[in-house]
Scaffold this active site. Structure first.
Site, PDB file in Angstrom:
ATOM      1  CG  ASP A 293      -7.756  -6.440 -13.177  1.00 50.32           C
ATOM      2  OD1 ASP A 293      -8.055  -5.241 -13.066  1.00 50.32           O
ATOM      3  OD2 ASP A 293      -6.739  -6.934 -12.672  1.00 50.32           O
TER       4      ASP A 293
ATOM      5  CG  ASN B 257       0.300 -13.181  -5.895  1.00 51.26           C
ATOM      6  OD1 ASN B 257       0.375 -12.146  -6.553  1.00 51.26           O
ATOM      7  ND2 ASN B 257      -0.770 -13.959  -5.905  1.00 51.26           N
TER       8      ASN B 257
ATOM      9  CG  HIS C  84      -1.528 -10.482  -8.819  1.00 50.06           C
ATOM     10  ND1 HIS C  84      -2.416 -10.813  -7.816  1.00 50.06           N
ATOM     11  CD2 HIS C  84      -1.550  -9.113  -8.852  1.00 50.06           C
ATOM     12  CE1 HIS C  84      -2.927  -9.723  -7.286  1.00 50.06           C
ATOM     13  NE2 HIS C  84      -2.419  -8.679  -7.903  1.00 50.06           N
TER      14      HIS C  84
ATOM     15  CD  GLU D 202      -3.903 -14.197  -8.183  1.00 51.33           C
ATOM     16  OE1 GLU D 202      -2.736 -13.811  -7.986  1.00 51.33           O
ATOM     17  OE2 GLU D 202      -4.878 -13.764  -7.543  1.00 51.33           O
TER      18      GLU D 202
HETATM   19  C1  F6R Z   1      -5.539  -4.001 -10.602  1.00 51.48           C
HETATM   20  C2  F6R Z   1      -4.617  -5.087 -10.864  1.00 51.48           C
HETATM   21  C3  F6R Z   1      -3.732  -5.666  -9.812  1.00 51.48           C
HETATM   22  C4  F6R Z   1      -3.047  -4.606  -8.943  1.00 51.48           C
HETATM   23  C5  F6R Z   1      -2.196  -5.284  -7.878  1.00 51.48           C
HETATM   24  C6  F6R Z   1      -1.564  -4.283  -6.942  1.00 51.48           C
HETATM   25  O1  F6R Z   1      -6.258  -3.675 -11.769  1.00 51.48           O
HETATM   26  O2  F6R Z   1      -4.602  -5.549 -11.962  1.00 51.48           O
HETATM   27  O3  F6R Z   1      -2.763  -6.479 -10.421  1.00 51.48           O
HETATM   28  O4  F6R Z   1      -2.257  -3.798  -9.752  1.00 51.48           O
HETATM   29  O5  F6R Z   1      -2.978  -6.175  -7.135  1.00 51.48           O
HETATM   30  O6  F6R Z   1      -2.557  -3.629  -6.228  1.00 51.48           O
HETATM   31  P1  F6R Z   1      -2.229  -2.380  -5.299  1.00 51.48           P
HETATM   32  O7  F6R Z   1      -1.827  -1.290  -6.195  1.00 51.48           O
HETATM   33  O8  F6R Z   1      -3.536  -2.092  -4.598  1.00 51.48           O
HETATM   34  O9  F6R Z   1      -1.144  -2.812  -4.376  1.00 51.48           O
END
Ligand code: F6R
Length: 236
Positions: free
Chosen positions: A67, A136, A138, A143
């Protein structure tokens, strides 16, 4: 779904690196899917270490990132482009033309989504996809409520995601409200998935994932339907 529980973040990073190293050494032209965020940083450090010690090469590897924010310049320190180059790509021998990160700064985002999906398909699909998980539930920026069939698409970020990611910006108002993300359908086509979970803030997500209930309200739950997922988890 195979669960590997480790006692700390260092072990999680080493365990993940061991798997990635093994896969790349087995198939040097592997197509890998990569995540940003805090969780995979240790993995990337371990991969750089292994590269510097001559234990692996990225010279034939193709990468696709999950992303990117929309409307953030790629030179901005918070862009996922910068994250990836600083935390991994600048420090290994991956070829620049084999790196793919969605372009969140193009005029036609719909075209970008279609092209990104096509590129992945034309590469023969992703061999191994690294994932983190949001509080959450995701995965990538899919989301809660996102269709399990979604392909690469534009998303409005959840308030909780914006709040969680504000730590990388001066304040919450600077966090972009939209992103371009691989869809859940895209992720599910990966041949293998490595989900990394670290941190106390993830407890609720861990409980929900462990419950085994598959629902679009909790995007990561779809991983129960994938035949080859390894979850590496630490509470620390
Ligand atoms: C990042 C992504 C997100 C993260 C998620 C957890 O490319 O796709 O889904 O993997 O938000 O983020 P951290 O590792 O910072 O807790």
């Amino acid at each position: 779904m195979k669960w590997i529980k480790v006692s700390n973040y260092k072990d999680l990073s080493e365990e993940a690196a061991k798997i990635m190293k093994e896969r790349i050494n087995n198939k040097p032209n592997l197509t890998i899917g990569l995540a940003t965020g805090s969780t995979p940083e240790g993995l990337y450090k371990e991969l750089i270490k292994a590269y510097k010690q001559g234990e692996l090469s990225f010279s034939e590897v193709t990468s696709y990132n999950l992303d990117e924010y929309i409307g953030l310049d790629i030179n901005s320190p918070q862009s996922y482009y910068q994250f990836m180059f600083q935390k991994l790509f600048n420090n290994v021998d991956i070829q620049k033309e084999k790196i793919h990160i969605p372009n969140g700064n193009t005029k036609d985002l719909q075209v970008e989504c279609v092209q990104y999906e096509e590129l992945i398909k034309n590469s023969g699909g992703i061999d191994i996809q690294v994932l983190g998980i949001g509080n959450n539930g995701h995965i990538a920026f899919n989301e809660p409520g996102t269709s399990f069939d979604a392909k690469t698409h534009v998303v409005e970020l959840d308030e909780s995601t914006i709040a969680a990611n504000a730590r990388f910006f001066n304040n919450k108002d600077e966090v972009p409200v939209q992103a371009i993300t691989m869809g859940i359908g895209t992720i599910m086509k990966s041949k293998e998935i490595l989900l990394l979970i670290s941190g106390k803030g993830k407890q609720e997500a861990i409980e929900k994932l462990k419950s085994g209930v598959v629902t679009e309200d909790f995007p990561a739950s779809i991983l129960h339907k994938h035949p080859n997922v390894t979850v590496i988890i630490t509470n620390n």
